[in-house]
Design a protein around this motif. Structure first.
Motif, PDB file in Angstrom:
ATOM      1  N   LEU A 142       0.830  -1.201   0.000  1.00 20.10           N
ATOM      2  CA  LEU A 142       0.000   0.000   0.000  1.00 20.10           C
ATOM      3  C   LEU A 142       0.866   1.253   0.000  1.00 20.10           C
ATOM      4  CD1 LEU A 142      -2.544  -1.050   2.783  1.00 20.10           C
ATOM      5  CD2 LEU A 142      -2.925  -1.074   0.311  1.00 20.10           C
ATOM      6  N   ASP A 143       0.424   2.277  -0.707  1.00 20.06           N
ATOM      7  CA  ASP A 143       1.105   3.574  -0.641  1.00 20.06           C
ATOM      8  C   ASP A 143       0.648   4.371   0.569  1.00 20.06           C
ATOM      9  OD1 ASP A 143       2.630   3.175  -2.952  1.00 20.06           O
ATOM     10  OD2 ASP A 143       0.955   3.802  -4.218  1.00 20.06           O
ATOM     11  N   GLU A 144      -0.606   4.188   0.950  1.00 18.36           N
ATOM     12  CA  GLU A 144      -1.155   4.875   2.119  1.00 18.36           C
ATOM     13  C   GLU A 144      -1.564   3.831   3.142  1.00 18.36           C
ATOM     14  OE1 GLU A 144      -4.217   7.645   1.076  1.00 18.36           O
ATOM     15  OE2 GLU A 144      -2.806   8.923  -0.010  1.00 18.36           O
ATOM     16  N   LEU A 145      -1.149   4.039   4.387  1.00 17.18           N
ATOM     17  CA  LEU A 145      -1.395   3.066   5.440  1.00 17.18           C
ATOM     18  C   LEU A 145      -1.827   3.796   6.709  1.00 17.18           C
ATOM     19  CD1 LEU A 145      -1.124   0.062   6.296  1.00 17.18           C
ATOM     20  CD2 LEU A 145       1.193   0.638   7.039  1.00 17.18           C
ATOM     21  N   PRO A 146      -3.023   3.528   7.192  1.00 18.72           N
ATOM     22  CA  PRO A 146      -3.464   4.166   8.438  1.00 18.72           C
ATOM     23  C   PRO A 146      -2.555   3.764   9.602  1.00 18.72           C
ATOM     24  CG  PRO A 146      -5.310   3.105   7.333  1.00 18.72           C
ATOM     25  CD  PRO A 146      -4.059   2.662   6.628  1.00 18.72           C
ATOM     26  N   ALA A 147      -2.173   4.750  10.386  1.00 19.71           N
ATOM     27  CA  ALA A 147      -1.310   4.492  11.537  1.00 19.71           C
ATOM     28  C   ALA A 147      -1.567   5.530  12.615  1.00 19.71           C
ATOM     29  CB  ALA A 147       0.157   4.524  11.115  1.00 19.71           C
ATOM     30  N   LEU A 148      -1.276   5.136  13.842  1.00 19.22           N
ATOM     31  CA  LEU A 148      -1.403   6.017  14.997  1.00 19.22           C
ATOM     32  C   LEU A 148      -0.063   6.106  15.712  1.00 19.22           C
ATOM     33  CD1 LEU A 148      -4.690   4.540  16.533  1.00 19.22           C
ATOM     34  CD2 LEU A 148      -4.477   6.731  15.341  1.00 19.22           C
ATOM     35  N   GLN A 149       0.310   7.302  16.097  1.00 15.50           N
ATOM     36  CA  GLN A 149       1.478   7.477  16.949  1.00 15.50           C
ATOM     37  C   GLN A 149       1.021   7.326  18.401  1.00 15.50           C
ATOM     38  OE1 GLN A 149       3.555  11.221  16.530  1.00 15.50           O
ATOM     39  NE2 GLN A 149       5.080  10.680  18.083  1.00 15.50           N
ATOM     40  N   VAL A 150       1.761   6.533  19.161  1.00 13.62           N
ATOM     41  CA  VAL A 150       1.511   6.406  20.594  1.00 13.62           C
ATOM     42  C   VAL A 150       2.369   7.482  21.260  1.00 13.62           C
ATOM     43  CG1 VAL A 150       1.563   4.888  22.611  1.00 13.62           C
ATOM     44  CG2 VAL A 150       1.187   3.920  20.316  1.00 13.62           C
ATOM     45  N   VAL A 151       1.724   8.519  21.759  1.00 16.88           N
ATOM     46  CA  VAL A 151       2.420   9.668  22.339  1.00 16.88           C
ATOM     47  C   VAL A 151       2.505   9.474  23.849  1.00 16.88           C
ATOM     48  CG1 VAL A 151       2.402  12.181  22.598  1.00 16.88           C
ATOM     49  CG2 VAL A 151       1.529  11.132  20.489  1.00 16.88           C
ATOM     50  N   TRP A 152       3.696   9.600  24.380  1.00 17.43           N
ATOM     51  CA  TRP A 152       3.899   9.418  25.814  1.00 17.43           C
ATOM     52  C   TRP A 152       4.130  10.767  26.486  1.00 17.43           C
ATOM     53  CZ3 TRP A 152       9.021  10.825  26.690  1.00 17.43           C
ATOM     54  CH2 TRP A 152       9.900  10.686  25.602  1.00 17.43           C
ATOM     55  N   PRO A 153       3.761  10.866  27.772  1.00 16.37           N
ATOM     56  CA  PRO A 153       3.886  12.137  28.490  1.00 16.37           C
ATOM     57  C   PRO A 153       5.271  12.286  29.121  1.00 16.37           C
ATOM     58  CG  PRO A 153       2.863  10.544  29.924  1.00 16.37           C
ATOM     59  CD  PRO A 153       3.104   9.840  28.591  1.00 16.37           C
ATOM     60  N   ASP A 154       5.510  13.474  29.671  1.00 15.20           N
ATOM     61  CA  ASP A 154       6.732  13.676  30.441  1.00 15.20           C
ATOM     62  C   ASP A 154       6.562  13.030  31.827  1.00 15.20           C
ATOM     63  OD1 ASP A 154       5.249  15.447  32.059  1.00 15.20           O
ATOM     64  OD2 ASP A 154       6.126  17.236  31.173  1.00 15.20           O
ATOM     65  N   THR A 155       7.524  13.219  32.711  1.00 15.68           N
ATOM     66  CA  THR A 155       7.480  12.573  34.021  1.00 15.68           C
ATOM     67  C   THR A 155       6.362  13.104  34.923  1.00 15.68           C
ATOM     68  OG1 THR A 155       9.164  14.093  34.859  1.00 15.68           O
ATOM     69  CG2 THR A 155       9.927  11.967  33.996  1.00 15.68           C
ATOM     70  N   ASN A 156       5.762  14.228  34.528  1.00 19.10           N
ATOM     71  CA  ASN A 156       4.636  14.792  35.288  1.00 19.10           C
ATOM     72  C   ASN A 156       3.290  14.426  34.661  1.00 19.10           C
ATOM     73  OD1 ASN A 156       6.309  16.201  37.210  1.00 19.10           O
ATOM     74  ND2 ASN A 156       6.803  17.605  35.546  1.00 19.10           N
ATOM     75  N   GLY A 157       3.302  13.607  33.621  1.00 19.15           N
ATOM     76  CA  GLY A 157       2.062  13.203  32.972  1.00 19.15           C
ATOM     77  C   GLY A 157       1.523  14.217  31.978  1.00 19.15           C
ATOM     78  N   VAL A 158       2.356  15.195  31.579  1.00 17.36           N
ATOM     79  CA  VAL A 158       1.945  16.242  30.643  1.00 17.36           C
ATOM     80  C   VAL A 158       2.384  15.832  29.234  1.00 17.36           C
ATOM     81  CG1 VAL A 158       2.190  18.694  30.056  1.00 17.36           C
ATOM     82  CG2 VAL A 158       2.172  17.987  32.463  1.00 17.36           C
ATOM     83  N   PHE A 159       1.485  15.985  28.261  1.00 15.43           N
ATOM     84  CA  PHE A 159       1.786  15.613  26.875  1.00 15.43           C
ATOM     85  C   PHE A 159       2.479  16.749  26.129  1.00 15.43           C
ATOM     86  CE2 PHE A 159      -1.580  12.589  27.894  1.00 15.43           C
ATOM     87  CZ  PHE A 159      -0.998  11.417  27.434  1.00 15.43           C
ATOM     88  N   PRO A 160       3.200  16.429  25.042  1.00 14.29           N
ATOM     89  CA  PRO A 160       3.946  17.448  24.294  1.00 14.29           C
ATOM     90  C   PRO A 160       3.111  18.626  23.801  1.00 14.29           C
ATOM     91  CG  PRO A 160       4.581  15.261  23.555  1.00 14.29           C
ATOM     92  CD  PRO A 160       3.413  15.090  24.487  1.00 14.29           C
ATOM     93  N   ASP A 161       1.822  18.423  23.541  1.00 13.09           N
ATOM     94  CA  ASP A 161       0.982  19.513  23.037  1.00 13.09           C
ATOM     95  C   ASP A 161       0.279  20.288  24.153  1.00 13.09           C
ATOM     96  OD1 ASP A 161      -0.727  17.481  23.788  1.00 13.09           O
ATOM     97  OD2 ASP A 161      -1.983  17.593  21.991  1.00 13.09           O
ATOM     98  N   GLU A 162       0.679  20.069  25.404  1.00 15.10           N
ATOM     99  CA  GLU A 162       0.050  20.732  26.545  1.00 15.10           C
ATOM    100  C   GLU A 162       1.019  21.698  27.216  1.00 15.10           C
ATOM    101  OE1 GLU A 162      -2.897  17.025  27.825  1.00 15.10           O
ATOM    102  OE2 GLU A 162      -1.058  17.346  28.968  1.00 15.10           O
ATOM    103  N   ASP A 163       0.470  22.741  27.819  1.00 17.17           N
ATOM    104  CA  ASP A 163       1.284  23.685  28.590  1.00 17.17           C
ATOM    105  C   ASP A 163       1.940  22.960  29.760  1.00 17.17           C
ATOM    106  OD1 ASP A 163       0.568  25.820  26.974  1.00 17.17           O
ATOM    107  OD2 ASP A 163      -1.086  26.457  28.287  1.00 17.17           O
TER     108      ASP A 163
END
Length: 182
Positions: A142-163
């Motif tokens: 396939l040229d296009e393949l559905p996928a999900l990134q498993v995003v992990w938080p920092d040591t305080n449980g905050v995600f990269p897209d959060e303040d």
């Protein structure tokens, strides 16, 4: 093997044969070796395979690991973990595979607390071109393949897209900072 899986395997072989016609013999041999390993993992009892890419001195890319075989379960998207070594990522992806093979499904934007002890992870859809899932795209033809990134938080449980995300982890999971695997 079920009739649906046999038909899917036949369709995949047809697509791969067409793709092989434009490759050199050396490329075909290399891909055949990789596909045998992936197929052995999937069909040989594990049910899935993983591709891990590590940084080197010459190429200090972010490490990443992604799955092949989740798609075999109700067309579930493949998963990728960025910023962890394959040794760290593989057991986490294995936990997720066990859940997917039992019928669970992960979706874009979903959080889950049963992967990293004491922390949530978040699932984020990748662009449909499947970058950087070269081996998975080749495996499925396939040229296009559905996928999900498993995003992990920092040591305080905050995600990269959060303040408040810890500065020392900024960029560790950025897909633009990884190279295409060979």
């Amino acid at each position: 093997m079920s009739k649906e899986r046999e038909e899917a395997a036949q369709e995949r072989q047809t697509r791969l044969a067409a793709r092989d016609q434009v490759m050199s013999e050396e490329e075909q041999s290399r891909w055949a070796h990789i596909m045998l390993k992936v197929d052995a993992d999937i069909q040989g009892g594990l049910g899935w395979s993983a591709v891990g890419v590590m940084a080197t001195v010459e190429d200090p890319t972010l490490p990443f690991t992604y799955t092949i075989g989740f798609r075999e379960h109700d067309l579930h998207p493949e998963l990728i973990l960025v910023g962890m070594s394959p040794t760290q990522a593989h057991p986490l992806l294995g936990i997720l595979y066990d859940r997917v093979s039992s019928g669970e499904r992960f979706e874009d934007g979903q959080t889950d607390s049963r992967v990293l002890e004491g922390y949530d992870v978040k699932f984020k859809a990748l662009p449909p071109d499947g970058r950087p899932l070269n081996v998975a795209r080749h495996f499925y033809g396939l040229d296009e393949l559905p996928a999900l990134q498993v995003v992990w938080p920092d040591t305080n449980g905050v995600f990269p897209d959060e303040d408040g995300f810890e500065e020392r982890f900024v960029g560790w999971q950025d897909l633009d900072q990884i190279r295409e695997e060979d």
